[in-house]
Design an enzyme around this catalytic site. Structure first.
Site, short mmCIF file in Angstrom:
data_model
loop_
_atom_site.label_atom_id
_atom_site.label_comp_id
_atom_site.label_asym_id
_atom_site.label_seq_id
_atom_site.Cartn_x
_atom_site.Cartn_y
_atom_site.Cartn_z
N LEU A 54 -1.52 -62.65 26.67
CA LEU A 54 -0.88 -61.86 28.15
C LEU A 54 0.74 -60.90 27.42
O LEU A 54 0.46 -60.82 26.48
CB LEU A 54 0.37 -63.17 28.36
CG LEU A 54 -0.40 -64.22 28.74
CD1 LEU A 54 0.04 -65.72 29.04
CD2 LEU A 54 -1.17 -64.07 30.40
N ASN A 98 -1.19 -72.32 24.85
CA ASN A 98 -2.43 -71.71 24.69
C ASN A 98 -2.65 -73.15 24.13
O ASN A 98 -2.40 -73.05 22.91
CB ASN A 98 -2.36 -70.58 23.98
CG ASN A 98 -3.26 -70.24 24.03
OD1 ASN A 98 -4.73 -70.29 25.13
ND2 ASN A 98 -4.06 -69.44 22.73
N THR A 99 -3.91 -73.58 24.09
CA THR A 99 -4.76 -73.84 22.73
C THR A 99 -5.91 -72.95 22.37
O THR A 99 -6.34 -72.20 22.84
CB THR A 99 -5.31 -75.14 23.73
OG1 THR A 99 -6.74 -76.04 22.68
CG2 THR A 99 -6.77 -75.08 24.94
N HIS A 100 -6.15 -73.80 21.02
CA HIS A 100 -6.75 -72.15 19.82
C HIS A 100 -7.78 -72.69 19.15
O HIS A 100 -7.45 -74.03 18.61
CB HIS A 100 -6.36 -71.28 19.29
CG HIS A 100 -6.88 -70.84 18.27
ND1 HIS A 100 -7.15 -69.55 18.94
CD2 HIS A 100 -6.81 -70.73 17.25
CE1 HIS A 100 -8.17 -68.96 18.20
NE2 HIS A 100 -7.61 -69.69 16.75
N ALA A 108 4.92 -63.14 22.13
CA ALA A 108 3.71 -62.09 22.34
C ALA A 108 2.32 -61.53 21.16
O ALA A 108 1.73 -60.77 21.00
CB ALA A 108 5.41 -60.84 21.94
N GLY A 109 2.12 -62.02 20.17
CA GLY A 109 1.48 -62.71 18.60
C GLY A 109 0.16 -63.27 19.52
O GLY A 109 -0.29 -63.42 20.93
N ASP A 118 -1.95 -65.59 19.11
CA ASP A 118 -1.87 -66.93 18.14
C ASP A 118 -0.57 -66.84 17.57
O ASP A 118 -1.24 -68.03 16.76
CB ASP A 118 -3.50 -67.31 17.69
CG ASP A 118 -4.31 -67.08 19.06
OD1 ASP A 118 -5.55 -66.13 18.46
OD2 ASP A 118 -4.45 -67.38 20.47
C1 GRF Z 1 -11.85 -72.89 24.10
O1 GRF Z 1 -12.08 -73.31 22.65
C2 GRF Z 1 -10.69 -72.03 23.74
O2 GRF Z 1 -9.45 -72.57 22.74
C3 GRF Z 1 -11.13 -71.08 23.77
O3 GRF Z 1 -12.90 -71.21 23.98
C4 GRF Z 1 -12.89 -71.97 24.64
C5 GRF Z 1 -12.70 -72.42 25.79
O4 GRF Z 1 -14.04 -73.26 26.86
N1 GRF Z 1 -10.78 -70.08 23.68
P1 GRF Z 1 -13.61 -73.38 27.96
O5 GRF Z 1 -13.80 -72.38 28.57
O6 GRF Z 1 -12.41 -74.46 28.78
O7 GRF Z 1 -14.90 -74.52 28.07
#
Ligand code: GRF
Length: 188
Positions: free
Chosen positions: A88, A102-104, A137-138, A140
């Site tokens: 972003l 964000n989820t990682h 801004a980074g 993750d």
């Molecule tokens: C998730 O593990 C997310 O953290 C990563 O890609 C996956 C996305 O899965 N960036 P989905 O598109 O929600 O099935």
């Protein structure tokens, strides 16, 4: 509270948010940087969706500005990147910074970037996991909101490990967004 979800992939994380159906939040729109398969779910539920292709804009800054406007139109309390594979830019960060999640699929700061699961396997770690964090801004690098460890099992390949992580990631994301949306006075 209103949540806008950004996705690029299969949208299983977005579907988890929708399935949670917490009264405290509604996913009002889903934006993607391409015609992502994950848009089908929200569309089937009658939610507004939009696609902003990088190629439709003269440059990255224009795309970033267009994304900020498209998201702002839904007046979100929170913007959630659920498998959104683009960084972003300044326009979005300026507009929604502090309300961008964000989820990682790794235990940040370990294994940032687009190949976290593959990198964890290659590094030979026995434990990896999922992280939900605020976006800065980074890549993750924002403040961590929640993390859950996930074991790496013998014989794991990238797909099997990623599926195990995503099971945990879905729960972590729903719990975190539920907490964030219930704690804010926010829009009813
Ligand atoms: C998730 O593990 C997310 O953290 C990563 O890609 C996956 C996305 O899965 N960036 P989905 O598109 O929600 O099935």
């Amino acid at each position: 509270a209103r949540v806008v979800v950004l996705l690029s992939g299969t949208g299983s994380l977005c579907a988890a948010l929708l399935d949670a159906g917490r009264p405290s939040f509604t996913v009002v729109a889903v934006g993607a940087d391409r015609e992502a398969p994950g848009l089908a779910g929200p569309r089937e539920r009658g939610l507004p969706t939009f696609v902003l292709r990088l190629g439709d804009h003269p440059d990255r800054a224009a795309w970033d500005a267009a994304l900020a406007d498209a998201v702002a139109a839904h007046e979100p309390d929170w913007v959630v990147c659920a498998g959104f594979m683009k960084l972003l830019g300044p326009a979005v960060l300026a507009r929604f910074g502090g309300r961008l999640v964000n989820t990682h699929p790794a235990l940040l700061p370990a294994f940032p970037g687009a190949h976290a699961v593959r990198d964890a396997l290659a590094a030979g770690v026995t434990t990896t996991g999922a992280t939900v964090h605020l976006v800065d801004a980074g890549l993750d690098t924002g403040p961590v909101l929640a993390q859950t460890p996930v074991p790496v099992l013998p014989g794991d390949d990238e797909a099997r490990l990623h599926d195990r992580i995503k099971t945990v990631e879905r729960a972590l994301l729903v719990d975190t967004i539920t907490t964030l949306t219930s704690s804010r006075s926010g829009t009813p």
